[in-house]
Scaffold this active site. Structure first.
Site, short mmCIF file in Angstrom:
data_model
loop_
_atom_site.label_atom_id
_atom_site.label_comp_id
_atom_site.label_asym_id
_atom_site.label_seq_id
_atom_site.Cartn_x
_atom_site.Cartn_y
_atom_site.Cartn_z
CG ASP A 149 -17.26 44.82 34.94
OD1 ASP A 149 -17.03 45.18 36.08
OD2 ASP A 149 -16.87 43.71 34.48
CE LYS B 131 -22.26 48.10 38.20
NZ LYS B 131 -21.62 47.41 37.05
N GLY B 132 -19.34 53.14 38.29
CA GLY B 132 -18.53 53.57 39.16
C GLY B 132 -18.27 55.25 38.46
N GLY C 271 -16.13 45.88 40.90
CA GLY C 271 -15.20 46.85 40.95
C GLY C 271 -15.46 48.03 39.97
CG HIS C 272 -18.45 50.09 41.14
ND1 HIS C 272 -19.68 50.37 41.78
CD2 HIS C 272 -18.67 48.63 40.41
CE1 HIS C 272 -20.47 49.26 41.70
NE2 HIS C 272 -19.89 48.38 40.96
CD GLN D 45 -22.15 42.11 41.67
OE1 GLN D 45 -23.15 42.39 42.36
NE2 GLN D 45 -21.03 42.69 41.97
CB SER E 98 -19.85 57.70 29.27
OG SER E 98 -18.18 57.92 29.68
P1 GDP Z 1 -18.36 49.42 36.84
O1 GDP Z 1 -17.97 48.09 37.39
O2 GDP Z 1 -19.73 49.45 35.96
O3 GDP Z 1 -18.11 50.41 37.78
O4 GDP Z 1 -17.27 49.33 35.64
P2 GDP Z 1 -15.59 49.12 35.79
O5 GDP Z 1 -15.19 50.32 36.33
O6 GDP Z 1 -15.59 47.66 36.02
O7 GDP Z 1 -15.57 49.06 34.15
C1 GDP Z 1 -15.53 50.38 33.46
C2 GDP Z 1 -14.17 50.63 32.66
O8 GDP Z 1 -14.35 51.63 31.69
C3 GDP Z 1 -13.48 51.53 33.67
O9 GDP Z 1 -11.89 51.09 33.27
C4 GDP Z 1 -13.59 52.98 33.63
O10 GDP Z 1 -12.64 53.70 33.83
C5 GDP Z 1 -13.77 52.64 31.81
N1 GDP Z 1 -14.94 53.76 31.60
C6 GDP Z 1 -15.95 54.13 31.81
N2 GDP Z 1 -16.53 54.96 30.96
C7 GDP Z 1 -15.81 55.08 29.95
C8 GDP Z 1 -15.93 55.55 28.69
O11 GDP Z 1 -17.16 56.25 28.25
N3 GDP Z 1 -15.09 55.45 27.70
C9 GDP Z 1 -13.93 54.61 28.04
N4 GDP Z 1 -13.12 54.61 27.22
N5 GDP Z 1 -13.63 54.08 29.47
C10 GDP Z 1 -14.79 54.23 30.21
P1 IMO Z 2 -19.30 45.48 38.86
O1 IMO Z 2 -20.06 45.84 40.12
C1 IMO Z 2 -19.02 41.97 35.99
C2 IMO Z 2 -19.58 37.92 37.45
C3 IMO Z 2 -18.47 36.96 37.97
C4 IMO Z 2 -19.26 35.66 37.55
C5 IMO Z 2 -20.71 35.79 38.17
C6 IMO Z 2 -21.04 35.25 39.54
O2 IMO Z 2 -17.97 45.67 38.65
O3 IMO Z 2 -20.26 45.50 37.58
P2 IMO Z 2 -19.89 36.09 41.99
O4 IMO Z 2 -18.21 36.51 42.42
O5 IMO Z 2 -20.45 37.37 41.98
O6 IMO Z 2 -20.24 34.88 42.62
O7 IMO Z 2 -19.58 35.76 40.59
O8 IMO Z 2 -20.79 37.39 38.35
N1 IMO Z 2 -19.42 39.20 38.44
C7 IMO Z 2 -19.18 40.39 37.64
N2 IMO Z 2 -19.10 40.57 36.42
N3 IMO Z 2 -18.81 42.83 36.94
C8 IMO Z 2 -19.02 42.82 38.32
O9 IMO Z 2 -19.42 43.83 39.18
C9 IMO Z 2 -19.39 41.47 38.54
N4 IMO Z 2 -19.28 40.70 39.93
C10 IMO Z 2 -19.74 39.50 39.50
O10 IMO Z 2 -17.41 37.21 36.91
O11 IMO Z 2 -19.49 35.71 36.03
MG MG Z 3 -16.62 46.78 37.46
#
Ligand code: GDP
Ligand code: IMO
Ligand code: MG
Length: 424
Positions: A13, A16-17, A40-41, A224, A413
């Protein structure tokens, strides 16, 4: 430049997305190499926001082909739902999404076993996303997995599923006292996927190999984060795949020598979803600020993310494992309005300073962070376009990270949207 690789440097999180969507404007192919719909990207531009779980984050860019590689575990139901969502948004997927024939499938019994095991573990539970990831990889490595290619032959699928479900039913019933699955109902549901999935299935390793020969630019998208890696993460509180750089080569079938750019995505602070050690976790008003302003809720499960200060001991370790050639620092804007910022630069364990990131979860649980303090800034930086426009304190914060890690940040960012990025 043949292959660029985007890797979450922390516990996932990191954004990356957003970064993959942004830089995929300049590539031909975006490929996922591990994990599954546990990811979840999030991608935002203008007033649009989408969350992708399996389909690579380049799908909203014209002319980009997206690949789901052999290292990914695919829930066909989740994948078809996601394809439908993308099509309903008006984006063409046919011919632009390729799925490896060698990728393994996630079946309903994987989720059931995961659920039963997590329940049985009680306090020791991992806190998984419940997407069946671990049990699907277990079957892969036990050499009893069902692969995408098996979906295309109804007889093979029936045989494999019958054997697998009978074994899983015995485990569910005898080990966990859980309800058994209906073999015929599952087979009936999954045989229908042959014609649905067929248009996307191909030998993606061959496709990528040919693309490399033809000078195409490939962007590999890690899911992840490095600290959730099955080998290098905070075991056992990890996922069951290799988000780290090494996973890219096996997860796509491309030579490691083709990768010449490794971009570490670094959130300006730390978050973690699920259980496991988190040295810099905050339980005070600063943690509350990070969670609230950063909207730190899981993009897959909606769970609140645990929040804490940036941890450079962990980030240095992650850099060693992945060999980042550049960083993308995200969510710097979330730190606006905090009077005093802290960054963890050392670990103390039972009074002694540790010289490396420990691999035992119980030691990490006990470790005390050593912090350096930094002056915060008040200004809203979400529309800033150059480093020079950032408040001096924000510039110092970024410089400190670069200096301590020994790698420069090519992107900073300052908001979720494509446009909210400082490109250096
Ligand atoms: P990922 O799993 O690495 O793709 O990240 P996620 O999408 O799960 O979580 C990142 C969250 O932060 C999402 O809600 C993005 O829209 C948001 N986000 C990404 N970059 C920034 C940033 O620079 N600032 C803020 N405020 N939000 C961001
Ligand atoms: P993105 O790609 C954050 C965490 C789960 C749990 C552990 C194992 O959006 O960054 P799993 O279901 O993979 O067997 O769970 O890994 N986890 C993540 N945490 N971002 C993710 O993906 C994750 N995918 C799995 O919360 O701690
Ligand atoms: Mg995510």
């Amino acid at each position: 430049m043949p292959v660029s690789l985007v890797i979450g440097s922390q516990w996932g999180d990191e954004g990356k997305g957003k970064i993959v969507d942004l830089i995929s404007e300049d590539v031909d192919i975006v490929a996922r190499y591990q994990g599954g719909a546990n990811a979840g990207h999030t991608i935002c531009w203008d007033d649009k926001e989408f969350v992708l779980h399996l389909v690579p984050s380049g799908i909203f860019r014209d002319g980009v082909t997206c690949v789901i590689g052999n290292g990914v575990v695919i829930d066909p139901v989740a994948m078809m739902d996601e394809i439908r969502m993308i099509q309903e948004l008006g984006y063409d997927v046919d011919g632009r999404l390729l799925v490896s024939h060698n990728a393994h499938l996630i079946m309903p019994y994987h989720k059931r076993i995961e659920e039963a095991r997590e329940r049985a573990l009680e306090k020791g539970a991992i806190g998984t996303t419940g997407r069946g990831i671990g049990p699907a990889y277990v079957d892969k490595y036990s050499r009893i997995g069902v692969r995408v290619v098996d979906l295309l032959d109804r007889d093979v699928l029936r045989k494999k599923l019958t054997a697998s479900i009978e074994e899983k039913n015995a485990i569910l019933e005898l080990v966990y006292g859980a309800e058994k699955l209906d073999v015929e109902a599952i087979i009936d549901e999954y045989v229908e996927f042959d014609h649905l999935i067929d248009p996307y299935v191909t030998d993606t390793a061959h496709f990528l190999g040919t693309a490399l020969q033809n000078g195409k630019r490939i962007l590999a998208e890690g899911a992840q984060g490095a600290l959730l890696d099955i080998d290098h993460g905070t075991y056992p509180f990890v996922t069951s795949s290799h988000p780290t750089a090494g996973g890219c080569s096996t997860g796509l079938g491309i030579p490691p020598t083709a990768i010449d750019r490794v971009i570490g995505i670094v959130k300006a602070y730390c978050t973690r979803v699920g259980n496991g050690p988190f040295v810099t976790e905050l339980f005070d008003e600063y943690g509350e600020h990070l969670g609230r302003v950063g909207a730190e809720f899981g993009a897959t499960t909606g769970r609140p993310r645990r929040c804490g200060w940036l941890d450079l001991v962990a980030l240095n370790y992650s850099t060693m494992i992945n060999g980042f050639t550049e960083l993308a620092i995200t969510k710097l804007d979330v730190l606006s309005g905090i009077d005093e910022l802290k960054i963890c630069t050392g670990y103390k364990y039972r009074g002694r300073e540790l010289d490396r990131f420990p691999s035992e979860a119980h030691i990490l649980e006990e470790v005390e962070p050593v912090y350096e303090s930094f002056a915060g800034w008040e200004a809203d930086i979400s529309e800033v376009k150059t480093m020079a426009e950032l408040p001096g304190e924000a510039q110092s914060y970024v410089s400190f990270i670069e200096q301590e890690i020994g790698v420069s940040a090519s992107l900073v960012s300052t908001g979720p949207r494509r446009s909210q990025t400082i490109i250096r």
